[in-house]
Scaffold this active site. Structure first.
Site, PDB file in Angstrom:
ATOM      1  N   ALA A  82      -3.439   3.837  -0.002  1.00  0.00           N
ATOM      2  CA  ALA A  82      -3.186   4.079   1.362  1.00  0.00           C
ATOM      3  C   ALA A  82      -3.590   3.076   2.159  1.00  0.00           C
ATOM      4  O   ALA A  82      -2.724   2.327   2.735  1.00  0.00           O
ATOM      5  CB  ALA A  82      -3.835   5.188   2.181  1.00  0.00           C
ATOM      6  N   ASP A 111      -4.413  -0.122   1.080  1.00  0.00           N
ATOM      7  CA  ASP A 111      -3.760  -1.294   0.311  1.00  0.00           C
ATOM      8  C   ASP A 111      -2.192  -1.651   0.868  1.00  0.00           C
ATOM      9  O   ASP A 111      -1.758  -2.790   1.211  1.00  0.00           O
ATOM     10  CB  ASP A 111      -3.714  -1.209  -1.262  1.00  0.00           C
ATOM     11  CG  ASP A 111      -4.985  -0.910  -1.762  1.00  0.00           C
ATOM     12  OD1 ASP A 111      -6.066  -1.295  -1.234  1.00  0.00           O
ATOM     13  OD2 ASP A 111      -5.271  -0.471  -2.961  1.00  0.00           O
ATOM     14  N   ASN A 116     -13.311  -2.864   1.796  1.00  0.00           N
ATOM     15  CA  ASN A 116     -13.116  -1.910   0.581  1.00  0.00           C
ATOM     16  C   ASN A 116     -14.291  -1.491   0.139  1.00  0.00           C
ATOM     17  O   ASN A 116     -14.792  -2.020  -1.045  1.00  0.00           O
ATOM     18  CB  ASN A 116     -12.175  -2.483  -0.225  1.00  0.00           C
ATOM     19  CG  ASN A 116     -11.192  -1.588  -0.838  1.00  0.00           C
ATOM     20  OD1 ASN A 116     -11.347  -0.227  -0.633  1.00  0.00           O
ATOM     21  ND2 ASN A 116     -10.145  -1.985  -1.155  1.00  0.00           N
ATOM     22  N   LEU A 145      -4.444  -6.195  -6.219  1.00  0.00           N
ATOM     23  CA  LEU A 145      -3.145  -6.301  -6.669  1.00  0.00           C
ATOM     24  C   LEU A 145      -2.098  -5.410  -6.034  1.00  0.00           C
ATOM     25  O   LEU A 145      -0.787  -5.653  -5.775  1.00  0.00           O
ATOM     26  CB  LEU A 145      -3.258  -5.839  -8.134  1.00  0.00           C
ATOM     27  CG  LEU A 145      -2.036  -6.074  -9.149  1.00  0.00           C
ATOM     28  CD1 LEU A 145      -0.974  -4.824  -9.181  1.00  0.00           C
ATOM     29  CD2 LEU A 145      -1.180  -7.412  -9.154  1.00  0.00           C
ATOM     30  N   GLY A 202      -4.965  -2.006  -9.042  1.00  0.00           N
ATOM     31  CA  GLY A 202      -6.280  -2.420  -8.479  1.00  0.00           C
ATOM     32  C   GLY A 202      -6.143  -2.805  -6.796  1.00  0.00           C
ATOM     33  O   GLY A 202      -4.838  -3.069  -6.793  1.00  0.00           O
ATOM     34  N   TYR A 259     -14.452   4.602 -15.657  1.00  0.00           N
ATOM     35  CA  TYR A 259     -14.165   3.190 -15.583  1.00  0.00           C
ATOM     36  C   TYR A 259     -14.565   2.374 -16.681  1.00  0.00           C
ATOM     37  O   TYR A 259     -15.737   2.649 -17.191  1.00  0.00           O
ATOM     38  CB  TYR A 259     -14.374   2.421 -14.464  1.00  0.00           C
ATOM     39  CG  TYR A 259     -13.633   2.779 -12.903  1.00  0.00           C
ATOM     40  CD1 TYR A 259     -12.655   1.997 -12.536  1.00  0.00           C
ATOM     41  CD2 TYR A 259     -14.015   3.678 -12.340  1.00  0.00           C
ATOM     42  CE1 TYR A 259     -11.598   2.549 -11.569  1.00  0.00           C
ATOM     43  CE2 TYR A 259     -13.209   4.001 -10.876  1.00  0.00           C
ATOM     44  CZ  TYR A 259     -12.278   3.330 -10.538  1.00  0.00           C
ATOM     45  OH  TYR A 259     -11.350   3.813  -9.624  1.00  0.00           O
ATOM     46  N   LYS A 313      -8.458   1.063  10.320  1.00  0.00           N
ATOM     47  CA  LYS A 313      -7.631   2.151   9.793  1.00  0.00           C
ATOM     48  C   LYS A 313      -8.600   3.511   9.746  1.00  0.00           C
ATOM     49  O   LYS A 313      -9.772   3.194   9.727  1.00  0.00           O
ATOM     50  CB  LYS A 313      -7.351   1.953   8.349  1.00  0.00           C
ATOM     51  CG  LYS A 313      -6.257   0.756   8.048  1.00  0.00           C
ATOM     52  CD  LYS A 313      -6.300   0.062   6.955  1.00  0.00           C
ATOM     53  CE  LYS A 313      -7.439  -0.901   6.469  1.00  0.00           C
ATOM     54  NZ  LYS A 313      -7.509  -1.307   5.240  1.00  0.00           N
TER      55      LYS A 313
END
Ligand code: AMP
Length: 302
Positions: free
Chosen positions: A256, A258, A165, A32, A29, A101, A225
Site C-alpha cells: 500500500a 510502496d 518504513n 523494488l 521488496g 524470511y 500516510k
C-alpha cells in the site's frame, strides 16, 4: 534529455501459496515495488534503475530478467560471487498470512560496500529513492558512508526521497533504527512515513507531530500516510490534508505504502501540484490493496 530515477534496496524471492502444498515464485521488496510502479507510470523520457545486489546463481539471473522485463535498468546491480538473493515464504493459517524470511546474508546487504560503484550510480541519478529497510539491511558500519554518499549526490542536485518504513526486527535496537532514520531524513528532500509505525516507535501523538519532526530534521516535504485516514502533507505553506478514497474490500495491504509513494512521486516529478500528486498516490494504493500481491498489474490505474 532522459531523467533518471534510482531506487536502492533489496528485492527478494517471494514464495506465495497457490494451493495446499504449492507456491508461486515471484519477486518483491519495498523499494523494488516502488520502482516497478514508478516505471509503469513515468513516461519514456525517464529511466528507472534499481541498485541492489544479487548472486550469480540461476534464481539471481531470473530476478535480473524480471527487472529488465519490467523496464527497470540493471546497470547498477552488483553481482556477488559468494552470496545469493534473500527469500521469504508466505503461509496461510486460517486465512491469516504469516511471513518467514531468509535474508540475513543476502547479496543486497553488500550494496554499499563498493563506494566507487555506489557513487557512480548516485551521480547518474536525478532522483534517489530509498527506505529504512535499505538502511536496516546494510552492515551498521556502512550506513554512515551510504548516507554521506546520498548527501553528496543531493548537494550536486539530485532530489532525495525516503520512506522510513520502520521494521524494528531488521535492526539491532529500536534506538539504532530511530537514530538512523532521523539521519536519513536529514539528507532527504521528501520523507514519506506511515503514521501508525511512527506513532509506535517515535511516540508521535498525531500525524502533524510526525510531519514536524521530519521537517525539523531538514525535509522540505513530508507526506504522512495513515491507512484509511487522511494523508497529511507539509511543505512551505504548512500542513494540508487529503481524505483517501474509501476501499470497501481490502484484500491485501501489501505494498500500500510502496505504491502510494510511486504514484505520488511520479506525479510530483512531472510537475503536478501536491494535492493532485497525493490523490494519485491514494488512488493507486486503493487499487493495489483491492487485489492480492504486492505488484498488481493495473495498466489503467493512474
Ligand atoms: P499506510 O502505509 O498503511 O498508511 O497506507 C498507505 C496508503 O495506502 C494510505 O495513505 C492510503 O492511501 C492507502 N490505504 C491503506 N489502507 C487503506 C484502507 N484501509 N482504505 C483505504 N486506503 C488505504
Amino acid at each position: 534529455m532522459t531523467r533518471n530515477f534510482l531506487a536502492i534496496g533489496e528485492c527478494m524471492v517471494e514464495m506465495a501459496p497457490t494451493g495446499e502444498e504449492t507456491y508461486r515464485l515471484g519477486f518483491a521488496g519495498d523499494t523494488l515495488n516502488t520502482a516497478w510502479y514508478v516505471r509503469r507510470i513515468l513516461p519514456e523520457g525517464w529511466g528507472v534503475s534499481y541498485l541492489t545486489g544479487v548472486g550469480r546463481d540461476s534464481v539471481s539471473e531470473e530476478m535480473l530478467a524480471f527487472f529488465e522485463n519490467a523496464g527497470i535498468r540493471t546497470d547498477f546491480v552488483q553481482r556477488d560471487e559468494e552470496r545469493t538473493v534473500g527469500l521469504y515464504i508466505i503461509q496461510l493459517n486460517d486465512g491469516e498470512r504469516s511471513f518467514s524470511y531468509w535474508r540475513s546474508d543476502s547479496a543486497a546487504r553488500q550494496l554499499a560496500r563498493d563506494r566507487a560503484r555506489l557513487d557512480a550510480a548516485l551521480v547518474a541519478a536525478d532522483v534517489i529513492y530509498f527506505s529504512g529497510i535499505t538502511l536496516a539491511i546494510l552492515p551498521k558500519e556502512q550506513r554512515g558512508g551510504f548516507l554521506e554518499a546520498v548527501k553528496t549526490a543531493r548537494t550536486r542536485g539530485a532530489a532525495v526521497a525516503f520512506d522510513p518504513n520502520l521494521r524494528p526486527r531488521l535492526w539491532e535496537t529500536v534506538e539504532a533504527m530511530c537514530a538512523t532514520v532521523m539521519a536519513a531524513a536529514a539528507v532527504s528532500d521528501i520523507v514519506l512515513p506511515s503514521f501508525e509505525d511512527e506513532a509506535t516507535y517515535f511516540g508521535d501523538a498525531g500525524p502533524v507531530d510526525t510531519a514536524n519532526r521530519y521537517t525539523e530534521a531538514g525535509a522540505s516535504l513530508v507526506i504522512v500516510k495513515n491507512g484509511p485516514g487522511e494523508v497529511l502533507w507539509q511543505a512551505d505553506e504548512g500542513p494540508r490534508t487529503f481524505q483517501v478514497p474509501p476501499v470497501t474490500e481490502v484484500v491485501d495491504t501489501t505494498a500500500a505504502g510502496d505504491s502510494f509513494n510511486a504514484a505520488f512521486l511520479a506525479s510530483h516529478l512531472q510537475g503536478a501540484d501536491l494535492e493532485t500528486s497525493v490523490a494519485a498516490g491514494a488512488r493507486l494504493a486503493a487499487q493495489v490493496i483491492g487485489r492480492r500481491g504486492a505488484l498488481v498489474d493495473l495498466s489503467q490505474a493512474v
